[in-house]
Design a protein around this motif. Structure first.
Motif, short mmCIF file in Angstrom:
data_model
loop_
_atom_site.label_atom_id
_atom_site.label_comp_id
_atom_site.label_asym_id
_atom_site.label_seq_id
_atom_site.Cartn_x
_atom_site.Cartn_y
_atom_site.Cartn_z
N HIS A 1 0.84 -1.19 0.00
CA HIS A 1 0.00 0.00 0.00
C HIS A 1 0.88 1.24 0.00
O HIS A 1 1.82 1.33 0.78
CB HIS A 1 -0.90 0.00 1.24
CG HIS A 1 -1.70 1.24 1.40
ND1 HIS A 1 -2.84 1.46 0.67
CD2 HIS A 1 -1.52 2.32 2.17
CE1 HIS A 1 -3.33 2.65 1.00
NE2 HIS A 1 -2.54 3.19 1.92
N LEU A 2 0.60 2.16 -0.91
CA LEU A 2 1.33 3.42 -0.94
C LEU A 2 0.32 4.54 -0.81
O LEU A 2 -0.69 4.56 -1.52
CB LEU A 2 2.09 3.60 -2.26
CG LEU A 2 3.32 2.76 -2.51
CD1 LEU A 2 3.76 2.95 -3.95
CD2 LEU A 2 4.45 3.14 -1.58
N ARG A 3 0.61 5.46 0.09
CA ARG A 3 -0.25 6.63 0.21
C ARG A 3 0.44 7.74 -0.59
O ARG A 3 1.54 8.16 -0.24
CB ARG A 3 -0.36 7.02 1.68
CG ARG A 3 -1.38 8.04 2.01
CD ARG A 3 -1.49 8.11 3.53
NE ARG A 3 -2.02 9.40 3.92
CZ ARG A 3 -1.27 10.49 4.11
NH1 ARG A 3 0.02 10.43 3.93
NH2 ARG A 3 -1.84 11.62 4.48
N LEU A 4 -0.17 8.14 -1.69
CA LEU A 4 0.48 9.08 -2.59
C LEU A 4 -0.14 10.46 -2.43
O LEU A 4 -1.37 10.60 -2.50
CB LEU A 4 0.33 8.64 -4.05
CG LEU A 4 0.94 7.29 -4.41
CD1 LEU A 4 0.51 6.90 -5.81
CD2 LEU A 4 2.44 7.33 -4.31
N VAL A 5 0.70 11.45 -2.22
CA VAL A 5 0.22 12.83 -2.20
C VAL A 5 0.52 13.41 -3.57
O VAL A 5 1.67 13.39 -4.02
CB VAL A 5 0.93 13.64 -1.10
CG1 VAL A 5 0.39 15.06 -1.07
CG2 VAL A 5 0.74 12.98 0.25
N LEU A 6 -0.53 13.89 -4.25
CA LEU A 6 -0.36 14.36 -5.62
C LEU A 6 -0.60 15.85 -5.72
O LEU A 6 -1.45 16.40 -5.01
CB LEU A 6 -1.35 13.67 -6.55
CG LEU A 6 -1.36 12.17 -6.62
CD1 LEU A 6 -2.44 11.75 -7.58
CD2 LEU A 6 -0.04 11.65 -7.09
N GLU A 7 0.14 16.48 -6.61
CA GLU A 7 -0.20 17.83 -7.05
C GLU A 7 -0.59 17.69 -8.50
O GLU A 7 0.26 17.40 -9.35
CB GLU A 7 1.01 18.76 -6.90
CG GLU A 7 0.91 19.65 -5.69
CD GLU A 7 2.18 20.43 -5.45
OE1 GLU A 7 2.96 20.57 -6.41
OE2 GLU A 7 2.39 20.89 -4.33
N ASP A 8 -1.86 17.88 -8.81
CA ASP A 8 -2.40 17.50 -10.11
C ASP A 8 -2.05 16.04 -10.38
O ASP A 8 -2.47 15.19 -9.64
CB ASP A 8 -1.88 18.43 -11.20
CG ASP A 8 -2.51 19.83 -11.08
OD1 ASP A 8 -3.56 19.93 -10.41
OD2 ASP A 8 -1.95 20.78 -11.62
N GLU A 9 -1.21 15.78 -11.39
CA GLU A 9 -0.90 14.38 -11.69
C GLU A 9 0.48 13.99 -11.19
O GLU A 9 0.96 12.91 -11.47
CB GLU A 9 -0.94 14.18 -13.23
CG GLU A 9 -2.32 14.19 -13.80
CD GLU A 9 -2.97 12.81 -13.78
OE1 GLU A 9 -2.40 11.89 -14.36
OE2 GLU A 9 -4.04 12.68 -13.17
N ARG A 10 1.14 14.90 -10.50
CA ARG A 10 2.52 14.65 -10.11
C ARG A 10 2.61 14.23 -8.64
O ARG A 10 1.96 14.84 -7.79
CB ARG A 10 3.32 15.93 -10.35
CG ARG A 10 4.81 15.72 -10.49
CD ARG A 10 5.44 16.90 -11.20
NE ARG A 10 5.17 16.88 -12.63
CZ ARG A 10 5.85 16.17 -13.52
NH1 ARG A 10 6.84 15.42 -13.13
NH2 ARG A 10 5.55 16.20 -14.79
N VAL A 11 3.39 13.20 -8.39
CA VAL A 11 3.53 12.71 -7.02
C VAL A 11 4.49 13.62 -6.28
O VAL A 11 5.58 13.93 -6.78
CB VAL A 11 4.08 11.27 -7.02
CG1 VAL A 11 4.28 10.77 -5.61
CG2 VAL A 11 3.16 10.36 -7.79
N VAL A 12 4.11 14.10 -5.11
CA VAL A 12 5.05 14.88 -4.32
C VAL A 12 5.53 14.13 -3.10
O VAL A 12 6.60 14.39 -2.58
CB VAL A 12 4.46 16.25 -3.88
CG1 VAL A 12 4.36 17.18 -5.06
CG2 VAL A 12 3.14 16.10 -3.19
#
Lengths: 99, 130, 359
Positions: free
Chosen positions: C21-32
């Protein structure tokens, strides 16, 4: 186009798969398929049960002599076959299939 | 016996780790061993295929200072030790609050030699096997 | 103004056979930012190992992983042999090398298929897995099982190979070589493969080193670390040189693994040709006492076994650090900055094996 070779070979070779339920592959001679016992030669010493890494074998002497294998616990490592003093355990080549 | 093993204390652990990193040591992993009344926490480092280890003898009940501020790679294994041995680790870069490896309703500190008995019955809907 | 959103990736995801499981924080389509969480398949193997004796543990540790099982058993047995001061016969060391490399071939091909599946190259997926079938069959012929060989025991190996079987191994290696010649140049030159992999998930040599990357992930970033260089088993006598790339992106990681496929064939052939005769095992005497850290190179990287015996037949502590565990920290350095659509490819490029990781 290097892939052309592969494409032609694939076109003119037999499929890599079998029509499984109808065509079965013969097991290889050394395959460890499932454990079998010759109860006439077994002396119910219980060494196989003690050595089994998966606790799949139960042996009892009393009240009646019995040797049972839990096929769903067995990991088919064949260690019991090696340690059996009477060599009454063998590996069969075909796999165990649930009823 | 382990080669290149050096004993450290809680006080000089961080300075010892920090002094190794500029020398080209790569963090490999940590191992925790339950010794009965204390823990052995081993920090394994590697340089040119040579393993060197820092051994921290941690009495039970004491907290373990985290090295994840120096070596980020240690954060996962420190969380694992926290879950499996019930050691309180302070200063973790990412703290999973004891849910890194174990789920709700799992046994507490299962890798201890004498794990504590399960306290409350598993919460409703919690997975049985953790 | 970019909008921030948080999305969960996994634990059930089409490209992952295993729950990560990965919790991804996105800005638009980009992973930050990415935060991993595991723990869906923790099995408590390390605890179980303390309850079995040290001979049975060889079968237990093999089941840590369903892909590189033989090398797990090999690492464990080498550790116990060091504690017992056992000298393994040369033929056993060579047979161990042969099976290790077969495992590496099958693991890399399996990975290649999964990667191809992740970026939508179904055809390559099937080609890779068809080639894998050859080596898996070969393992069944030589060891009696497809993956869980169960051939490594403390003191040596459990089954010897006849001359006919060794000849069959060489023949299979030639067959695999032809299949690789068909397949690998195509993959490396393919337009869509390059578009999906080049420059994606780049990680520098320094980051890879300091985050503790191992295996192909480290070698693709220019860190020439391969534990086979230390010459355990028979590797010291086969002229082994690690494969290194310097780009550090997903394409470089694929290049390393593809080059290793050829290298594996070479190592198997060399080991079979040099195969010494003699006994294949010695009987272990006594019980392990003391501490030892045993390390070998798996398809995914270096695996670390910490073994502590107390003079009894059970081990006091067995700790397994698998390569994927070490590669999660570098993965977190790869993800920020990439597109959401590239996340599955990057995750697969470290060849994750979650069951090993959690044990």
């Amino acid at each position: 186009m290097t892939f052309l070779n592969a494409i032609f070979r694939n076109l003119f070779s037999r499929p890599a798969t079998r029509r499984y339920p109808f065509v079965k592959r013969e097991p290889f001679p050394g395959t460890r398929g499932q454990l079998a016992i010759d109860p006439d030669r077994c002396i119910y010493c219980g060494i196989c049960a003690k050595r089994c890494p998966a606790n799949a074998i139960t042996v009892s002497k009393t009240p009646s002599k019995s040797w049972t294998l839990d096929n769903y616990r067995c990991v088919i490592c064949g260690y019991c076959v090696e340690v059996c003093p009477k060599k009454c355990l063998t590996m069969k080549q075909d796999y165990f299939s649930p009823k | 016996m382990l080669q290149n093993c050096k004993d450290v204390t809680r006080e000089n652990l961080l300075t010892e780790v920090a002094s190794r990193l500029p020398l080209g040591y790569r963090f490999v992993t940590m191992t925790c061993v339950d010794l009965g009344d204390a823990f052995d926490v081993l920090y394994h480092f590697d340089k040119n295929y040579e393993l060197s280890t820092l051994r921290l003898r941690l009495p039970k009940g004491e907290t373990l200072p985290s090295v994840s501020g120096l070596v980020f790679a240690a954060v996962l294994v420190e969380n694992e030790i926290k879950d499996l041995f019930g050691i309180a680790v302070t200063g973790l870069a990412i703290d999973y609050q004891g849910h890194f490896i174990l789920a709700d309703g799992a046994p507490t500190a299962p890798l201890l030699k004498n794990p504590p008995p399960p306290t409350a019955p598993a919460a409703e809907g919690a997975p049985k096997n953790g | 103004m970019a909008r921030k959103s948080v999305i969960p990736f996994g634990p059930q995801h089409p490209v992952l056979p295993e729950p990560l499981h990965l919790r991804l924080v996105l800005e638009d389509e980009r992973v930050v930012e990415a935060l991993p969480s595991i723990g869906y398949i923790h099995r408590g193997l390390e605890k179980l190992a303390e309850q079995k004796d040290y001979i049975q543990d060889a079968f237990l540790v093999e089941r840590t992983c369903g892909i590189c099982s033989f090398i797990h058993a090999l690492t464990y047995c080498q550790g116990i042999e060091a504690l017992l001061k056992l000298e393994v016969p040369p033929r056993a060391r060579y047979l161990r090398t042969v099976w290790s490399e077969m495992h590496r071939v099958h693991s890399h091909l399996l990975w290649l298929g999964l990667l191809a599946d992740a970026f939508g190259f179904e055809n390559l997926f099937m080609q890779a897995w068809r080639a894998r079938e050859e080596v898996v069959d070969l393992m069944e012929v030589t060891a009696g099982a497809r993956i869980m060989l169960g051939m490594c025991c403390v003191g040596g190996v459990r089954r010897d190979l006849t001359d006919e079987q060794l000849a069959a191994v060489l023949k299979s290696m030639d067959k695999l070589n032809r299949q690789f010649d068909d397949l690998i140049p195509v993959i490396l030159k393919d337009y869509s493969v390059q578009q999906r992999l080049r420059g994606v998930g780049r990680i520098s040599r320094e980051t890879a080193y300091e985050r503790g990357a191992v295996g192909p992930v480290a070698r693709a970033s220019g860190v020439a670390r391969d534990f086979r260089e230390t010459g355990y088993a028979a590797y010291g006598e086969l002229g082994f040189v690690p494969v290194v790339e310097t780009e550090g992106d997903c394409y470089a990681r694929m290049e390393v693994r593809l080059a290793e496929l050829y290298q594996c064939l070479h190592l198997v052939r060399a080991a079979v040709r040099k195969m010494p005769s003699g006994p294949i095992s010695v009987t272990p005497k006594g019980n392990p006492d003391g501490e030892y850290v045993s390390r070998t190179e798996q398809p995914r990287g270096e695996v670390v076994y910490y073994l502590k015996g107390n003079g009894g037949k059970n081990l006091d502590r067995l700790r397994i650090r698998t390569p994927t565990f070490a590669n999660i920290a570098p993965l977190l350095a790869m993800l920020p900055g990439c597109e959401l659509a590239d996340v599955p490819v990057i995750v697969l490029s470290i060849d994750p094996c979650i069951s090993c990781t959690e044990r």
